[in-house]
Design a protein around this motif. Structure first.
Motif, mmCIF file in Angstrom:
data_model
loop_
_atom_site.group_PDB
_atom_site.id
_atom_site.type_symbol
_atom_site.label_atom_id
_atom_site.label_comp_id
_atom_site.label_asym_id
_atom_site.label_seq_id
_atom_site.Cartn_x
_atom_site.Cartn_y
_atom_site.Cartn_z
ATOM 1 N N LEU A 202 0.808 -1.219 0.000
ATOM 2 C CA LEU A 202 0.000 0.000 0.000
ATOM 3 C C LEU A 202 0.844 1.272 0.000
ATOM 4 O O LEU A 202 0.383 2.314 -0.468
ATOM 5 C CB LEU A 202 -0.907 0.020 1.241
ATOM 6 N N GLY A 203 2.039 1.169 0.545
ATOM 7 C CA GLY A 203 2.876 2.354 0.741
ATOM 8 C C GLY A 203 2.634 2.961 2.114
ATOM 9 O O GLY A 203 1.528 2.875 2.667
ATOM 10 N N MET A 204 3.664 3.567 2.668
ATOM 11 C CA MET A 204 3.559 4.097 4.022
ATOM 12 C C MET A 204 2.551 5.233 4.128
ATOM 13 O O MET A 204 1.890 5.396 5.157
ATOM 14 C CB MET A 204 4.937 4.555 4.516
ATOM 15 N N GLY A 205 2.391 6.014 3.075
ATOM 16 C CA GLY A 205 1.424 7.113 3.128
ATOM 17 C C GLY A 205 0.020 6.621 3.403
ATOM 18 O O GLY A 205 -0.668 7.131 4.292
ATOM 19 N N ARG A 206 -0.421 5.612 2.648
ATOM 20 C CA ARG A 206 -1.783 5.095 2.854
ATOM 21 C C ARG A 206 -1.900 4.384 4.201
ATOM 22 O O ARG A 206 -2.915 4.511 4.891
ATOM 23 C CB ARG A 206 -2.147 4.142 1.714
ATOM 24 N N VAL A 207 -0.855 3.642 4.580
ATOM 25 C CA VAL A 207 -0.871 2.966 5.877
ATOM 26 C C VAL A 207 -1.072 3.980 7.003
ATOM 27 O O VAL A 207 -1.898 3.781 7.907
ATOM 28 C CB VAL A 207 0.431 2.160 6.084
ATOM 29 N N ARG A 250 13.522 6.375 5.432
ATOM 30 C CA ARG A 250 12.667 7.405 4.846
ATOM 31 C C ARG A 250 11.187 7.114 5.119
ATOM 32 O O ARG A 250 10.409 8.043 5.402
ATOM 33 C CB ARG A 250 12.945 7.493 3.338
ATOM 34 N N GLU A 251 10.770 5.843 5.037
ATOM 35 C CA GLU A 251 9.382 5.504 5.375
ATOM 36 C C GLU A 251 9.067 5.872 6.823
ATOM 37 O O GLU A 251 7.968 6.344 7.135
ATOM 38 C CB GLU A 251 9.139 4.015 5.164
ATOM 39 N N SER A 252 10.029 5.660 7.716
ATOM 40 C CA SER A 252 9.830 5.989 9.124
ATOM 41 C C SER A 252 9.649 7.488 9.309
ATOM 42 O O SER A 252 8.781 7.937 10.081
ATOM 43 C CB SER A 252 11.023 5.503 9.956
ATOM 44 N N HIS A 253 10.455 8.273 8.605
ATOM 45 C CA HIS A 253 10.295 9.724 8.683
ATOM 46 C C HIS A 253 8.937 10.162 8.152
ATOM 47 O O HIS A 253 8.284 11.034 8.748
ATOM 48 C CB HIS A 253 11.412 10.424 7.913
ATOM 49 N N LEU A 254 8.493 9.576 7.062
ATOM 50 C CA LEU A 254 7.180 9.926 6.525
ATOM 51 C C LEU A 254 6.091 9.638 7.558
ATOM 52 O O LEU A 254 5.189 10.464 7.771
ATOM 53 C CB LEU A 254 6.900 9.151 5.237
#
Length: 300
Positions: A202-207, A250-254
Motif C-alpha cells: 500500500l505504501g507508508m502514506g496510505r498505511v 525514509r518511510e519511518s520519517h514519513l
C-alpha cells in the motif's frame, strides 16, 4: 502539533529482554542531542532524569515464564507515577528507553488521564505474548498484551486500573515476526496490524492515513510507542531483536511527519536502543532524527 512543553524521562530498563546494553539507551539518545534538537524546534524542554532500575546481577530471575516480574512491576509503577505527574503539569511526556517492557509503565501513566486513548505500536513484533504463550519468558514481548488487559495480574493492574487501551483503538505498524499465540490474540481481538506486506503493497502514506484514522476515531489522546527494531537493521542496527526486511529510514520519517501533521500525539516513547550492539551511536541518532519529524521538523 501544538508546542506543548516537553518533559524527558529516562527509563534504563534492561530486565525485560535477554541481551544486555539496552539500559544505556537513554544515555545514548541524550548524547545524540535530543534535547537541543527539540529546543531548536521551539519547544521548552526539561530533562527530569532516569527512573532507578536494579541491575539483573543484583536480583533473582524468578519465574522463568515471567522473568524479573516483581522488579519490572515495581519500576513500571514508578515510571507510571512519573509520567502521570508530567501529564498533570500539562506537559508532553517523552520517554527514552530501555527495553519495551517499560511501555507497561508509560502507558499506565498516560492512559489514566484519557477516557479513550489511541495507541500506535511501531514495532517488528506484536509484544502480545503472555507468560503462557511466550517462548522466552521475556516481558518486553508482553507489554502490549498487558496494556490491553491481558496477562499476569501484577502487570495488568499497574496503577490500579485495566485495561489501559482498547484493541479497536490500537494499531501495530511494521510487524514481521509474530509468535503463534500473538497471531491468535490479534484475530481474537481484531487488532489492526499493518505488517511489512501491507507497507510494501500500500505504501507508508496510505498505511499512516488509515492508522491515524483508527487511533484518532472517538479518542481523546494518542500515544506513540516506537521500538527502533521496527526499522530495518541496516538503518537501526543497535537493537536487541533485529528482524530483516523492516521499515526504511525514509518511510519511518514519513510516518512521523504525518503524525506531526495530524497533531494527535499526546505522549511518546522511543525504546530498545542498545549502544553495545550499535555502530557509532547510529541507532540513537536515528531515534533523535525521528523525534525531530514527530515534533514538526521539515526539510523545507
Amino acid at each position: 502539533m501544538e508546542k506543548k512543553p516537553i518533559s524527558i524521562i529516562g527509563m534504563p530498563m534492561d530486565l525485560g529482554q535477554g541481551r544486555r546494553g539496552v539500559d544505556m539507551g537513554p544515555s545514548a539518545i541524550r548524547y545524540a542531542s535530543a534535547q537541543s534538537l527539540l529546543e531548536e524546534l521551539g519547544y521548552e524542554v526539561e530533562d527530569i532524569g532516569d527512573i532507578s532500575v536494579p541491575s539483573p546481577e543484583s536480583i533473582q530471575i524468578g519465574n522463568p515464564k515471567l522473568k524479573y516480574l516483581t522488579e519490572i512491576k515495581d519500576v513500571c509503577e514508578k515510571l507510571s507515577e512519573t509520567v502521570s505527574s508530567v501529564v498533570e503539569r500539562k506537559r508532553f511526556p517523552l520517554v527514552f528507553g530501555g527495553d519495551h517492557s517499560m511501555a507497561i509503565g508509560t502507558i499506565a501513566g498516560v492512559a489514566k488521564h484519557y477516557n479513550n486513548m489511541g495507541l500506535i505500536w511501531f514495532d517488528a513484533h506484536g509484544d502480545l505474548n503472555t507468560g503462557k504463550t511466550s517462548p522466552s519468558g521475556n516481558i518486553h514481548g508482553m507489554s502490549l498484551a498487558v496494556s490491553l488487559g491481558i496477562g499476569d495480574p501484577d502487570l495488568v493492574n499497574i496503577s490500579g486500573y485495566a485495561p489501559k487501551v482498547r484493541p479497536e483503538n490500537t494499531v501495530i505498524i511494521g510487524a514481521r515476526e509474530l509468535d503463534p499465540g500473538e497471531k491468535e490474540l490479534i484475530a481474537q481481538l481484531g487488532i489492526k496490524v499493518f505488517t511489512m506486506h501491507e507497507i510494501d503493497r500500500l505504501g507508508m502514506g496510505r498505511v499512516m492515513d488509515e492508522a491515524i484514522g483508527i487511533v484518532s476515531h472517538d479518542t481523546d489522546g494518542v500515544h506513540l510507542s516506537l521500538d527502533l527494531d521496527g526499522l530495518d537493521p541496516k538503518d537501526a542496527p543497535g537493537v536487541g531483536t533485529p528482524v530483516p526486511g523492516g521499515i526504511t529510514y525514509r518511510e519511518s520519517h514519513l510516518a512521523m511527519e504525518m503524525l506531526a501533521e495530524a497533531g494527535i500525539l499526546t505522549s511518546a516513547e522511543f525504546v530498545e536502543v542498545n549502544p553495545i550492539l550499535d555502530r557509532e551511536n547510529q541507532t540513537a541518532k536515528v531515534a533523535v532524527a525521528l523525534m525531530g519529524s514527530v515534533f514538526g521538523q521539515k526539510v523545507l
